[in-house]
Design a protein around this motif. Structure first.
Motif, mmCIF file in Angstrom:
data_model
loop_
_atom_site.group_PDB
_atom_site.id
_atom_site.type_symbol
_atom_site.label_atom_id
_atom_site.label_comp_id
_atom_site.label_asym_id
_atom_site.label_seq_id
_atom_site.Cartn_x
_atom_site.Cartn_y
_atom_site.Cartn_z
ATOM 1 N N LYS A 56 0.817 -1.222 0.000
ATOM 2 C CA LYS A 56 0.000 0.000 0.000
ATOM 3 C C LYS A 56 0.847 1.267 0.000
ATOM 4 O O LYS A 56 0.475 2.268 -0.634
ATOM 5 C CB LYS A 56 -0.934 -0.017 1.214
ATOM 6 N N ARG A 60 0.369 4.231 -2.766
ATOM 7 C CA ARG A 60 -0.016 5.593 -2.374
ATOM 8 C C ARG A 60 1.007 6.609 -2.892
ATOM 9 O O ARG A 60 0.619 7.692 -3.371
ATOM 10 C CB ARG A 60 -0.145 5.688 -0.856
ATOM 11 N N CYS A 141 -8.838 1.545 -4.948
ATOM 12 C CA CYS A 141 -9.964 1.289 -4.043
ATOM 13 C C CYS A 141 -9.536 0.326 -2.937
ATOM 14 O O CYS A 141 -9.786 0.557 -1.751
ATOM 15 C CB CYS A 141 -11.144 0.697 -4.810
ATOM 16 N N GLU A 144 -6.989 1.795 -0.482
ATOM 17 C CA GLU A 144 -7.598 2.719 0.479
ATOM 18 C C GLU A 144 -8.763 2.079 1.234
ATOM 19 O O GLU A 144 -9.570 2.775 1.853
ATOM 20 C CB GLU A 144 -8.087 3.970 -0.252
ATOM 21 N N ASP A 145 -8.863 0.729 1.138
ATOM 22 C CA ASP A 145 -9.901 -0.020 1.854
ATOM 23 C C ASP A 145 -11.312 0.408 1.453
ATOM 24 O O ASP A 145 -12.233 0.449 2.286
ATOM 25 C CB ASP A 145 -9.721 0.114 3.372
ATOM 26 N N ALA A 175 -14.178 6.995 3.203
ATOM 27 C CA ALA A 175 -12.748 7.210 2.970
ATOM 28 C C ALA A 175 -12.438 8.699 3.051
ATOM 29 O O ALA A 175 -13.284 9.553 2.745
ATOM 30 C CB ALA A 175 -12.351 6.655 1.605
ATOM 31 N N ALA A 179 -7.642 9.903 0.033
ATOM 32 C CA ALA A 179 -7.778 8.553 -0.513
ATOM 33 C C ALA A 179 -8.638 8.563 -1.770
ATOM 34 O O ALA A 179 -8.309 7.910 -2.773
ATOM 35 C CB ALA A 179 -8.390 7.630 0.542
ATOM 36 N N ARG A 180 -9.730 9.299 -1.745
ATOM 37 C CA ARG A 180 -10.610 9.356 -2.915
ATOM 38 C C ARG A 180 -9.913 10.069 -4.086
ATOM 39 O O ARG A 180 -10.064 9.672 -5.245
ATOM 40 C CB ARG A 180 -11.910 10.061 -2.556
ATOM 41 N N ARG A 182 -6.670 10.149 -4.736
ATOM 42 C CA ARG A 182 -5.700 9.215 -5.316
ATOM 43 C C ARG A 182 -6.398 8.164 -6.169
ATOM 44 O O ARG A 182 -5.900 7.781 -7.233
ATOM 45 C CB ARG A 182 -4.885 8.546 -4.201
#
Length: 598
Positions: A56, A60, A141, A144-145, A175, A179-180, A182
């Motif tokens: 992860k 990221r 997705c 970022e869980d 989220a 996160a969204r 990215r």
């Protein structure tokens, strides 16, 4: 009915048929319809994405770089589209091939610049682009869980036009904003990376394995010309004239002028020899030429000048040089008395001859009839004469404009292409606005295309576009415009190494054992890179539902959240809607403006 109308009718028929099948229950639940748009949903592949998402921290960091790139391109796309829309409103361009609505569709056979012969490569590039784009969204997705409800493909009628990853709405809303962002940027990031990889392979080992075959490549022969009558056609290579080897268009021209007999022996492809019985024909014309002749489907024969029979260009040149300022030319369309010279369609602003003439030659066509007392009978004559001068030389240029001859003292400039002296004009090839030939082939710039793709042209002449491919970014720009080369570069459009042109090239070096497979690989790389770059740029437009619009919303929320406003949600909605509608209006103006406003 034009092509676009047929496409719209086909889409309507498809939509009605698909809806009827859905109503009767013949379509599975995984297929959903919205007019001509069909989406196919599946839950398969989610486990694979979860496994790929395990590093992860790496993903990221990767996506953070992508967010920065996407933001820069978003701003650039906003400025570009807005500027283009304002320009169209202020000065609507005349409708042309490049701004026809159908030519904004990446559909081979419908788009005039994308022939059906490259449809497999374009469809492959599109499918790969859609997979990596939506795969990027799905991967981030899971990084970022964010849960995934389904994935699938989007079809416009039978044409795949998109893919999608459908995040779980509740999971996505939980989220954080970073996160969204990215996740939204991951798709275009992957498209740009795939573009870079494809171009690197193309410009490196693949194009490096391609060389230019000997001879002058023939793009085709003019209908009714001597070459056409002798069976010379598209795909042939002229390797010798009367035993003299030719490698460039100038070699061919010089060899034909030097040949004294009407019938010449032409070696084709280094293998066969044909006899071409030459005769003078006008195969092209410019509007407003002094002879008032228009060449359409059939060429116009030229039989005599001032009563002297002419059958070759050498005889024509001699007769015109002896004719004086005006020549009486006998043609199959009648006899014309015309001034003789190289036909200028435009004088370059601030060019040598424009500076010398003031406003006399601005925005007008004219003939150049002489340089320092030497007769100029054609565009070829003018080029050969200027080869004997240097940049900065002062010469007397005699022109025919507005029904009279006039001389100007011109200080010659230097052309960036080859450093030769020039007077600063655009020329129509031939004599007095008529493209005259005693042979009749259209040459194919095989060496130029190879050079523009980063290879070694080896054409035997100076580069047509020196400095244009000196950097990787310049190579990418050139590759992007090659399908529109007739508009941007003034050479025929380049669809790739299609079967019609592969005989103009040879495979060499370590990849030689692959043979014609190198051409297939080159076409796949070229169109995959081209399509993915288009996908990435289009999705960076800051308008909903594109990725750029979603990133815009995240950015607007981040800024507005720091402002002392009572209704931040409404302000965010106002910003994103205003920018999105501006982008939509700009796109509509780009596509339909030239037809509606001109």
């Amino acid at each position: 009915m034009n092509t676009l109308l047929w496409v719209l009718v086909g889409i309507l028929v498809y939509s009605l048929a698909a809806k009827a099948l859905q109503i009767r229950g013949y379509l599975p639940d995984s297929v959903r319809l919205q007019g001509p748009i069909a989406t196919i949903h599946t839950k398969r592949g989610r486990a694979l994405l979860t496994r790929l998402a395990k590093p992860k921290r790496f993903w990221r960091a990767w996506s953070n770089v992508g967010v920065g790139v996407a933001l820069v391109i978003m701003v650039g796309m906003f400025v570009l589209l807005l500027f283009q829309a304002i320009s169209i409103l202020r000065n609507p361009p005349a409708p042309s091939a490049v701004n026809q609505p159908e030519n904004f569709l990446v559909v081979p056979g419908v788009n005039d610049f994308l022939p059906l012969s490259v449809a497999p490569e374009i469809v492959f590039g599109l499918l790969v682009g859609l997979v990596v784009h939506e795969g990027g969204h799905g991967l981030l997705c899971r990084v970022e869980d964010i849960d995934i409800d389904s994935m699938g493909a989007v079809f416009l009628a039978f044409i795949p036009v998109g893919a999608f990853v459908e995040p779980d709405e509740e999971s996505q809303s939980n989220a954080n904003r970073g996160a969204r962002t990215r996740m939204f940027a991951a798709g275009v990031t992957n498209n740009f990376v795939l573009t870079a990889i494809a171009f690197a392979l193309l410009f490196g080992p693949v194009v490096g394995a391609v060389g230019v075959a000997p001879g002058v490549a023939v793009d085709g022969a003019y209908a009714g010309s001597p070459a056409s009558a002798a069976g010379i056609d598209n795909g042939d290579r002229i390797t010798a004239i009367e035993g003299t080897n030719v490698t460039t268009e100038r070699d061919l021209d010089n060899a034909l002028l030097a040949a004294e007999d009407r019938t010449v022996s032409v070696e084709v492809d280094g293998e066969r020899t044909v006899q071409v019985e030459r005769s003078l024909v006008a195969v092209g014309s410019v509007d407003g030429n002094p002879a008032n002749l228009t060449v359409e489907d059939d060429p116009i024969g030229i039989t005599a000048v001032n009563g002297t029979a002419v059958q070759t260009r050498g005889e024509l040149q001699s007769a015109l040089e002896d004719a004086g300022d005006f020549a009486r030319v006998e043609t199959t369309a009648g006899t014309r008395t015309i001034p003789v010279g190289a036909y200028v369609t435009r004088a370059a602003p601030d060019g040598p001859i424009a500076n010398a003439s003031g406003d006399d030659l601005a925005n007008t066509s004219f003939l150049i009839a002489g340089i320092d007392g030497e007769r100029i009978t054609s565009s070829t004559d003018l080029a050969r004469t200027l080869d004997g001068y240097d940049d900065g030389d002062r010469v007397s240029v005699r022109v025919y404009a507005d029904g009279a001859f006039q001389s100007y003292d011109v200080r010659l400039g230097e052309t960036p292409r080859d450093g030769n002296a020039f007077v600063g004009v655009d020329l129509f090839p031939g004599t007095s606005g008529l493209l005259v030939t005693d042979f009749g082939v259209r040459t194919y710039p095989a060496a130029t295309y190879l050079e523009l793709l980063g290879g070694s042209g080896g054409g035997g002449e100076g580069s047509m576009f020196p400095g244009l491919t000196d950097s990787p970014f310049a190579l990418v720009y050139v590759a992007l415009v090659l399908p529109l080369a007739s508009i941007v570069l003034g050479i025929p459009n380049f669809p790739g190494f299609t079967p019609a042109v592969t005989d103009f090239y040879v495979i060499q070096g370590p990849l030689a054992p692959l043979g014609d497979g190198v051409f297939i690989f080159a076409n796949v790389l070229f169109w995959t890179a081209w399509v993915n770059l288009q996908l990435g740029l289009f999705n960076c437009i800051p308008g909903y539902p594109l990725d750029g619009g979603r990133i815009l919303r995240m950015g607007a929320e981040a800024v507005v959240s720091r402002l002392p406003v009572s209704d931040s949600e409404r302000l965010v909605q106002t910003i994103t809607t205003s920018i999105g509608l501006t982008m939509l209006a700009s796109l509509i103006l780009m596509i339909f403006g030239p037809q509606l406003l001109s």
